[in-house]
Design a protein around this motif. Structure first.
Motif, PDB file in Angstrom:
ATOM      1  N   ASP A 125       0.828  -1.206   0.000  1.00  0.00           N
ATOM      2  CA  ASP A 125       0.000   0.000   0.000  1.00  0.00           C
ATOM      3  C   ASP A 125       0.865   1.260   0.000  1.00  0.00           C
ATOM      4  N   SER A 126       0.902   1.939  -1.129  1.00  0.00           N
ATOM      5  CA  SER A 126       1.758   3.121  -1.258  1.00  0.00           C
ATOM      6  C   SER A 126       1.325   4.263  -0.334  1.00  0.00           C
ATOM      7  N   THR A 127       0.040   4.363  -0.022  1.00  0.00           N
ATOM      8  CA  THR A 127      -0.431   5.414   0.893  1.00  0.00           C
ATOM      9  C   THR A 127       0.094   5.158   2.302  1.00  0.00           C
ATOM     10  N   ILE A 128      -0.023   3.934   2.765  1.00  0.00           N
ATOM     11  CA  ILE A 128       0.495   3.577   4.093  1.00  0.00           C
ATOM     12  C   ILE A 128       2.008   3.781   4.126  1.00  0.00           C
ATOM     13  N   ARG A 129       2.673   3.337   3.073  1.00  0.00           N
ATOM     14  CA  ARG A 129       4.139   3.480   2.994  1.00  0.00           C
ATOM     15  C   ARG A 129       4.538   4.952   3.105  1.00  0.00           C
TER      16      ARG A 129
END
Length: 168
Positions: A125-129
Motif C-alpha cells: 500500500d503506497s499510501t500507508i508506505r
C-alpha cells in the motif's frame, strides 16, 4: 540525541545485504532453524529507512543459547535484552553505527505474524508506505531522546495500523 543511524532514501542494495548476512548467520542456528525473513523498513522497496538490515529468524525452539550467542559474537553481534519470552534480539554495530538487527523467535510467537504483516502492508500500500515514511522523517527531525523516544512515538501508528488490518 541521535538515532542508531540516520534515515536515508531506499537503497536497492539492502535486499542483497540481507541475503549476504542471512548466509553468514544461518549456520549458527543449526537444526532449530525453520526460516528467515527480511523485515523492517529496509525490506520495503521505495521506503526511506535507517540502513539497518532487520532479519527475523524463526526457530523450532531456543536450544544451546550460549553456543548461539558465542557464534553470533564471532560475527560481530551482541545479544540484547529479550524483547519478550521467546523473542531474542541481537544487534551489530560497525564503527559505532548500527548495521544489523536479528530477531529470533520461536515458531508460533505472535511477533512473527505481526512483523511479516506490517512489512507486507508497507510493500502493498503506497499510501500507508508514504504515511509511515513521513512519520519516521518527522520523528527523526524532532528527536531529542534517541532511539527509545523514536520507537515510542512510532508505536501508536504501527499499533493502530495493525489493529485495522488484523485478519486481512
Amino acid at each position: 540525541m541521535a538515532l542508531t543511524s540516520e534515515i536515508s532514501p531506499y537503497n536497492p542494495q539492502w535486499p542483497l545485504l540481507f541475503t549476504a548476512e542471512n548466509r553468514r548467520i544461518a549456520e549458527g542456528f543449526g537444526a532449530e532453524l525453520i526460516g528467515t525473513h527480511h523485515i523492517g523498513s529496509t525490506a520495503v522497496p521505495g521506503l526511506s529507512a535507517k540502513p539497518e538490515i532487520d532479519i527475523l529468524v524463526v526457530v523450532s525452539e531456543h536450544i544451546n543459547e550460549v553456543a548461539r550467542s558465542e557464534f553470533m559474537r564471532t560475527l560481530g553481534y551482541v545479544r540484547g535484552t529479550d524483547l519478550s519470552v521467546g523473542h531474542h534480539f541481537y544487534r551489530r554495530d560497525v564503527d559505532g553505527v548500527r548495521t544489523h538487527k536479528i530477531h529470533v523467535c520461536v515458531a508460533g510467537h505472535g511477533q512473527i505474524a505481526r512483523m511479516l504483516r506490517f512489512r507486507d502492508l508497507l510493500r502493498e500500500d503506497s499510501t500507508i508506505r508514504k504515511q509511515y515514511q513521513d512519520l519516521k522523517l518527522r520523528l527523526e527531525a524532532n528527536n531529542r531522546g534517541g532511539i527509545a523516544e523514536y520507537l515510542a512515538h512510532k508505536a501508536p501508528y504501527i499499533d493502530a495500523l495493525m489493529n485495522m488490518h488484523l485478519g486481512d
